[in-house]
Design a protein around this motif. Structure first.
Motif, PDB file in Angstrom:
ATOM      1  N   PRO A   1      -0.743  -1.972   2.508  1.00 46.55           N
ATOM      2  CA  PRO A   1      -0.968  -0.889   3.518  1.00 46.55           C
ATOM      3  C   PRO A   1      -2.470  -0.142   3.666  1.00 46.55           C
ATOM      4  N   GLN A   2      -2.398   0.552   1.996  1.00 52.08           N
ATOM      5  CA  GLN A   2      -3.593   1.235   1.338  1.00 52.08           C
ATOM      6  C   GLN A   2      -4.541   1.000   1.118  1.00 52.08           C
ATOM      7  N   ARG A   3      -4.490  -0.371   1.439  1.00 51.68           N
ATOM      8  CA  ARG A   3      -6.193  -1.055   0.870  1.00 51.68           C
ATOM      9  C   ARG A   3      -6.934   0.072   1.595  1.00 51.68           C
ATOM     10  N   GLY A   4      -6.805   0.175   2.628  1.00 52.59           N
ATOM     11  CA  GLY A   4      -8.477   1.162   3.783  1.00 52.59           C
ATOM     12  C   GLY A   4      -8.461   2.130   2.797  1.00 52.59           C
ATOM     13  N   LEU A   5      -7.867   2.205   1.896  1.00 52.30           N
ATOM     14  CA  LEU A   5      -7.789   4.212   1.436  1.00 52.30           C
ATOM     15  C   LEU A   5      -9.045   3.649   0.536  1.00 52.30           C
ATOM     16  N   LEU A   6      -9.030   2.750  -0.142  1.00 52.90           N
ATOM     17  CA  LEU A   6      -9.369   2.799  -1.529  1.00 52.90           C
ATOM     18  C   LEU A   6     -11.660   2.664  -1.299  1.00 52.90           C
ATOM     19  N   THR A   7     -11.982   3.958   0.126  1.00 56.18           N
ATOM     20  CA  THR A   7     -13.446   3.450  -0.287  1.00 56.18           C
ATOM     21  C   THR A   7     -14.576   3.813  -1.523  1.00 56.18           C
ATOM     22  N   ARG A   8     -13.684   4.273  -2.804  1.00 56.72           N
ATOM     23  CA  ARG A   8     -14.293   4.261  -4.283  1.00 56.72           C
ATOM     24  C   ARG A   8     -13.388   2.503  -4.670  1.00 56.72           C
ATOM     25  N   PRO A   9     -13.275   2.129  -5.434  1.00 58.44           N
ATOM     26  CA  PRO A   9     -15.201   1.592  -5.923  1.00 58.44           C
ATOM     27  C   PRO A   9     -16.027   1.560  -4.304  1.00 58.44           C
ATOM     28  N   SER A  10     -16.813   1.918  -4.641  1.00 65.58           N
ATOM     29  CA  SER A  10     -17.992   1.612  -3.370  1.00 65.58           C
ATOM     30  C   SER A  10     -18.648   0.383  -3.163  1.00 65.58           C
ATOM     31  N   LEU A  11     -19.515  -0.021  -1.987  1.00 65.35           N
ATOM     32  CA  LEU A  11     -19.731  -0.943  -1.980  1.00 65.35           C
ATOM     33  C   LEU A  11     -20.600  -1.613  -2.643  1.00 65.35           C
ATOM     34  N   ASP A  12     -21.280  -0.994  -3.318  1.00 65.61           N
ATOM     35  CA  ASP A  12     -22.464  -1.477  -4.541  1.00 65.61           C
ATOM     36  C   ASP A  12     -21.407  -1.472  -5.804  1.00 65.61           C
ATOM     37  N   GLU A  13     -20.572  -0.769  -6.518  1.00 58.68           N
ATOM     38  CA  GLU A  13     -20.143  -1.052  -7.620  1.00 58.68           C
ATOM     39  C   GLU A  13     -19.285  -2.290  -6.786  1.00 58.68           C
ATOM     40  N   VAL A  14     -18.696  -2.701  -5.686  1.00 61.32           N
ATOM     41  CA  VAL A  14     -18.287  -3.966  -5.488  1.00 61.32           C
ATOM     42  C   VAL A  14     -18.573  -5.150  -5.617  1.00 61.32           C
TER      43      VAL A  14
ATOM     44  N   GLN B   1     -15.231  -8.690 -21.515  1.00 64.53           N
ATOM     45  CA  GLN B   1     -14.804  -7.456 -21.500  1.00 64.53           C
ATOM     46  C   GLN B   1     -14.699  -7.212 -20.184  1.00 64.53           C
ATOM     47  N   PRO B   2     -13.483  -6.967 -19.277  1.00 60.37           N
ATOM     48  CA  PRO B   2     -13.261  -6.385 -18.044  1.00 60.37           C
ATOM     49  C   PRO B   2     -14.280  -5.670 -17.299  1.00 60.37           C
ATOM     50  N   PHE B   3     -14.900  -5.573 -16.083  1.00 55.73           N
ATOM     51  CA  PHE B   3     -15.888  -4.908 -15.415  1.00 55.73           C
ATOM     52  C   PHE B   3     -15.369  -3.315 -15.350  1.00 55.73           C
ATOM     53  N   ASP B   4     -13.784  -3.490 -15.112  1.00 58.65           N
ATOM     54  CA  ASP B   4     -13.938  -2.240 -14.945  1.00 58.65           C
ATOM     55  C   ASP B   4     -12.152  -1.903 -15.346  1.00 58.65           C
ATOM     56  N   ALA B   5     -11.142  -2.101 -16.578  1.00 61.86           N
ATOM     57  CA  ALA B   5      -9.866  -2.063 -16.429  1.00 61.86           C
ATOM     58  C   ALA B   5      -9.106  -1.540 -15.103  1.00 61.86           C
ATOM     59  N   ARG B   6      -9.780  -0.079 -14.626  1.00 61.39           N
ATOM     60  CA  ARG B   6      -8.567  -0.282 -13.504  1.00 61.39           C
ATOM     61  C   ARG B   6      -8.869  -1.378 -12.015  1.00 61.39           C
ATOM     62  N   PHE B   7      -9.439  -2.110 -11.765  1.00 58.21           N
ATOM     63  CA  PHE B   7      -9.868  -3.046 -11.033  1.00 58.21           C
ATOM     64  C   PHE B   7      -8.406  -3.650 -11.490  1.00 58.21           C
ATOM     65  N   HIS B   8      -8.226  -4.334 -12.343  1.00 62.31           N
ATOM     66  CA  HIS B   8      -6.451  -4.917 -11.986  1.00 62.31           C
ATOM     67  C   HIS B   8      -5.330  -4.642 -10.784  1.00 62.31           C
ATOM     68  N   TYR B   9      -5.485  -3.375 -11.361  1.00 65.71           N
ATOM     69  CA  TYR B   9      -4.903  -2.362 -10.822  1.00 65.71           C
ATOM     70  C   TYR B   9      -4.840  -2.544  -9.672  1.00 65.71           C
ATOM     71  N   LEU B  10      -6.580  -2.250  -8.754  1.00 67.62           N
ATOM     72  CA  LEU B  10      -7.018  -2.652  -7.678  1.00 67.62           C
ATOM     73  C   LEU B  10      -6.104  -3.336  -6.927  1.00 67.62           C
ATOM     74  N   PHE B  11      -7.181  -4.245  -7.001  1.00 67.31           N
ATOM     75  CA  PHE B  11      -6.837  -5.695  -6.353  1.00 67.31           C
ATOM     76  C   PHE B  11      -6.693  -6.937  -6.335  1.00 67.31           C
ATOM     77  N   ASN B  12      -5.311  -6.664  -7.238  1.00 71.01           N
ATOM     78  CA  ASN B  12      -3.988  -7.171  -7.190  1.00 71.01           C
ATOM     79  C   ASN B  12      -3.731  -7.886  -5.834  1.00 71.01           C
ATOM     80  N   SER B  13      -3.299  -9.196  -5.631  1.00 72.33           N
ATOM     81  CA  SER B  13      -3.044  -8.714  -3.989  1.00 72.33           C
ATOM     82  C   SER B  13      -1.176  -9.301  -4.199  1.00 72.33           C
ATOM     83  N   TYR B  14      -0.661  -9.710  -5.134  1.00 68.59           N
ATOM     84  CA  TYR B  14       0.896 -10.449  -4.475  1.00 68.59           C
ATOM     85  C   TYR B  14       1.822 -10.945  -6.187  1.00 68.59           C
ATOM     86  N   TYR B  15       0.916 -11.023  -7.462  1.00 73.79           N
ATOM     87  CA  TYR B  15       0.820 -11.296  -8.041  1.00 73.79           C
ATOM     88  C   TYR B  15       2.257 -10.604  -9.062  1.00 73.79           C
TER      89      TYR B  15
END
Length: 421
Positions: free
Chosen positions: A96-109, A72-86
């Motif tokens: 260019p907008q990866r720096g806007l991802l203040t959330r999820p928090s570092l603790d969540e990562v 079971q994925p940890f959070d299905a939304r992460f599939h979109y957030l953390f894909n690079s170029y696939y």
């Protein structure tokens, strides 16, 4: 299924390697604050937090979801957030907008990493029930992929910290700064016979697909420098007007110098740089005259015998022209890797070559999703060889091919000279 070797010991070793590599990423990020780990200083760089999440996404998406029954994925939304170029895996958050991802928090990562790590280790605990050949190949690729991101984590945060007027150190130095004599040792030229040489990986142990297939290359006789170009050498180029002489530069390089206002390597500071005065007033290293260099340990006096770093291909080629030499091709570099008398071939700076990043004859990308890993970038880039101080130990080899566009200069990239005979 019949295996040609005992699988359990191999799986046990792979589990330990997995633990070691994954822990190393967390350790590299440890000196950084949560604010540090969210920043993105330019589109070509990524936040530390994103590196930690993306390398986890790789194991979840490429390994666990296809091969771990009931995962079971940890959070299905992460599939979109953390894909690079696939592209095969669907849309993704814009780079260019990866720096806007203040959330999820570092603790969540970090929780995401723990979730995936536990699932991978559980998967590897029962190797006989798996398609082991596929699993082993994916884990090996994933670990080497993570080591690439460990290096990027350091180069990207160094660029981010270089944009801070306080020029904070990633990590304090273990000893005092030293200033060496500005007279570099003479280069020794090592003559190489040329001829037909075998280049590329021999497929014993891990390699990336762009290192294959091994093939013959024909080289003319040449000479290669026994050492890297160092800071003392490069300071002479600057003092001789290297950045003001268009005859030394490729056309695109000269246009870039003019547009960007380059006058020295990316992280060199002139004696009158106002940031140095700020450092002195705040208890940091005060200006002592001469060049200062910003690095992972903060601002330090330039060391004349240290390899020059943070150079673009354009700067490397201009220096070679000024020195009456040229850059080696990647095949000349590889053929000379173990030449008697040669030094600094790995672990100092990535070394620009005069070779375009092209496929080898007969190249075939890895099957499946991994087909997008290297092959689709084989246009408009130059090959670098050797590995840098930021490259994890044991990650490189003589056939390893790194690649960047010619204007890139935030990496630990330098040069070695060659010339025709």
């Amino acid at each position: 299924m019949t295996f040609s070797r005992p699988i359990a010991p191999v799986a046990s070793a792979l589990r330990e390697q997995f633990r070691t590599v994954r822990a190393a990423s967390v350790a590299l990020a440890a000196p950084l604050s949560a604010e540090d780990q969210c920043i993105q200083s330019m589109p070509d760089a990524s936040p530390t937090k994103w590196h930690l999440a993306h390398t986890t996404w790789f194991f979840e998406t490429v390994l666990l979801q296809p091969h771990a029954a009931g995962y079971q994925p940890f959070d299905a939304r992460f599939h979109y957030l953390f894909n690079s170029y696939y592209e095969a895996l669907g849309p993704r958050h814009p780079r260019p907008q990866r720096g806007l991802l203040t959330r999820p928090s570092l603790d969540e990562v970090h929780a995401y990493r723990r979730h995936v790590d536990e699932a991978v280790l559980a998967l590897l605990a029962a190797p006989e029930a798996l398609d082991w050949a596929a699993i082993e190949a994916i884990v090996a690729l994933g670990l080497n992929h993570e080591q690439q991101h460990q290096e990027l984590l350091l180069t990207d945060i160094l660029h981010a910290l270089s944009c801070n007027p306080l020029l904070p150190a990633y990590k304090p130095a273990s000893g005092p700064a030293r200033r060496l004599a500005a007279v570099p040792a003479e280069v020794r030229w090592l003559e190489q016979p040329g001829g037909t040489v075998e280049v590329g990986h021999a497929r014993e142990g891990f390699c990336f697909d762009n290192e294959t297939p091994r093939h013959a290359a024909l080289l003319r006789p040449y000479a290669i420098a026994d050492r890297l170009v160092n800071c003392g050498d490069y300071a002479q180029f600057i003092a001789d007007g290297g950045y003001r002489r268009p005859e030394l530069w490729l056309s695109d390089g000269w246009a870039t110098v003019q547009a960007q206002g380059w006058r020295h390597p990316a992280y060199w500071l002139e004696a009158d740089d106002p940031r140095i005065a700020t450092l002195g007033a705040g208890g940091g290293p005060a200006a002592t005259g001469g060049w200062q260099v910003f690095g992972l340990h903060g601002v330090r006096p330039m060391e004349a015998d240290a390899p020059v770093s943070q150079l673009s291909f354009y700067e490397a080629a201009a220096y070679a022209e000024w020195a009456g030499a040229r850059l080696p091709t990647e095949f000349e570099w590889e053929a000379a890797f173990d030449a008697p008398g040669i030094a600094q071939m790995s672990g100092h700076v990535w070394q620009w070559t005069r070779s375009s990043y092209d496929p080898y004859p007969g190249f075939r990308p890895l099957p499946g999703i991994a087909a997008e890993y290297n092959g689709k970038f084989m246009v408009g880039q130059l090959v670098l060889r050797g590995g840098s101080v930021a490259t994890p130990a044991g990650h490189t080899r003589s056939s390893y091919r790194n690649f960047f566009p010619p204007a890139a200069r935030w990496q630990f990239s330098g040069l070695r000279l060659a010339k025709d005979l």
